[in-house]
Write a protein that holds these residues in place. Structure first.
Motif, PDB file in Angstrom:
ATOM      1  N   ILE A  65      34.421 -22.557   8.322  1.00 51.04           N
ATOM      2  CA  ILE A  65      35.414 -21.362   7.979  1.00 51.04           C
ATOM      3  C   ILE A  65      35.325 -20.381   8.013  1.00 51.04           C
ATOM      4  N   CYS A  90      33.711 -27.786   6.121  1.00 51.49           N
ATOM      5  CA  CYS A  90      34.983 -29.101   5.483  1.00 51.49           C
ATOM      6  C   CYS A  90      33.407 -29.608   4.273  1.00 51.49           C
ATOM      7  N   SER A 111      46.713 -23.771   5.293  1.00 47.74           N
ATOM      8  CA  SER A 111      45.869 -24.731   5.935  1.00 47.74           C
ATOM      9  C   SER A 111      45.723 -26.241   6.213  1.00 47.74           C
ATOM     10  N   TRP A 160      40.234 -26.688  12.223  1.00 49.87           N
ATOM     11  CA  TRP A 160      41.547 -26.399  10.910  1.00 49.87           C
ATOM     12  C   TRP A 160      43.270 -26.059  11.904  1.00 49.87           C
ATOM     13  N   ILE A 194      47.219 -26.258   1.492  1.00 53.29           N
ATOM     14  CA  ILE A 194      46.317 -26.938   2.012  1.00 53.29           C
ATOM     15  C   ILE A 194      46.794 -28.805   2.356  1.00 53.29           C
ATOM     16  N   TRP A 196      38.669 -28.146   1.743  1.00 53.31           N
ATOM     17  CA  TRP A 196      38.312 -26.597   2.149  1.00 53.31           C
ATOM     18  C   TRP A 196      38.084 -25.894   1.453  1.00 53.31           C
TER      19      TRP A 196
END
Length: 227
Positions: free
Chosen positions: A209, A196, A99, A106, A154, A163
């Motif tokens: 997300i 976020c 990610s 993203w 990430i 994340w």
């Protein structure tokens, strides 16, 4: 996901989140007992007119209220350290997802499926359908299996991001030039939302997300990507 007037944490969807909720309740009970004891002592001090010289100058009592807080801190620290080490464990993940945070969306890469890469943007209000959640739904969801250990790699391409998916107990910083990792195992299918969690600019609130978790048997038939 969270709902209006919710007081507690979200329902756990991973073993780590179950441990975090248990530790939260454990620490909260200790805090309640301490607050009750302190308030009771203050109440007695303010309401009684008598003074006891044995209490105002007692080595035994001073020893107790020095050792007792240390014992309480140990009772909180031990389960906290246990969960901390559990979150860092990586036990042969079945799937690895990368990610990448951008301003303000993203990018996800399925490294085990020929480097499949796609972007995930928040759906504008004009594109929302009945049942979609404002500021939370995205155009491309991340489809993952349940009952399988998944590793998230990430990072960020521009500024600091984070994340985070609360119901899975996940929150990992996305740092430019650094690759952080976290693992989780989802215990039940469903659609789970996150955002976020690091202030990253003007549109920080607009990079949600969305994870769509499906049973492992269905995922093994072929990855279902909502592109």
């Amino acid at each position: 996901m969270a709902h209006a007037a919710q007081v507690g944490l979200q329902d756990a969807t991973s073993p780590i989140m179950e441990e975090l909720i248990t530790f939260h309740d454990h620490a909260l009970m200790i805090i309640f007992l301490i607050c009750f004891l302190v308030l009771y002592a203050l109440f007695l001090t303010l309401t009684t007119k008598l003074t006891n010289t044995n209490i105002s100058d007692a080595q035994e009592m001073e020893t107790v209220w020095t050792i007792l807080p240390a014992i309480i801190l140990v009772l909180i620290a031990l389960p906290s350290l246990r969960i901390l080490y559990m979150t860092d464990e990586v036990n042969d993940p079945s799937l690895t997802i990368k990610s990448i945070g951008h301003q303000w969306y993203w990018t996800y890469e399925y490294t085990d499926y020929g480097g499949l890469i796609f972007n995930s943007y928040m759906l504008p209000p004009l594109f929302l359908e009945p049942g979609d959640l404002r500021l939370l739904d995205v155009d491309n969801r991340v489809v993952l299996p349940t009952e399988a250990p998944i590793r998230m790699m990430i990072t960020s391409q521009d500024v600091l991001h984070s994340w985070a998916v609360p119901t899975l107990g996940l929150k990992t910083d996305a740092i430019p030039g650094r690759l952080n990792q976290t693992t989780f195992t989802a215990t039940r299918p469903g659609v789970y939302y996150g955002q976020c969690s690091e202030i990253c600019g003007a549109n920080h609130s607009f990079m949600p997300i969305v994870l769509e978790l499906i049973p492992l048997k269905i995922f093994e038939m072929g990855p279902v990507f909502t592109l």
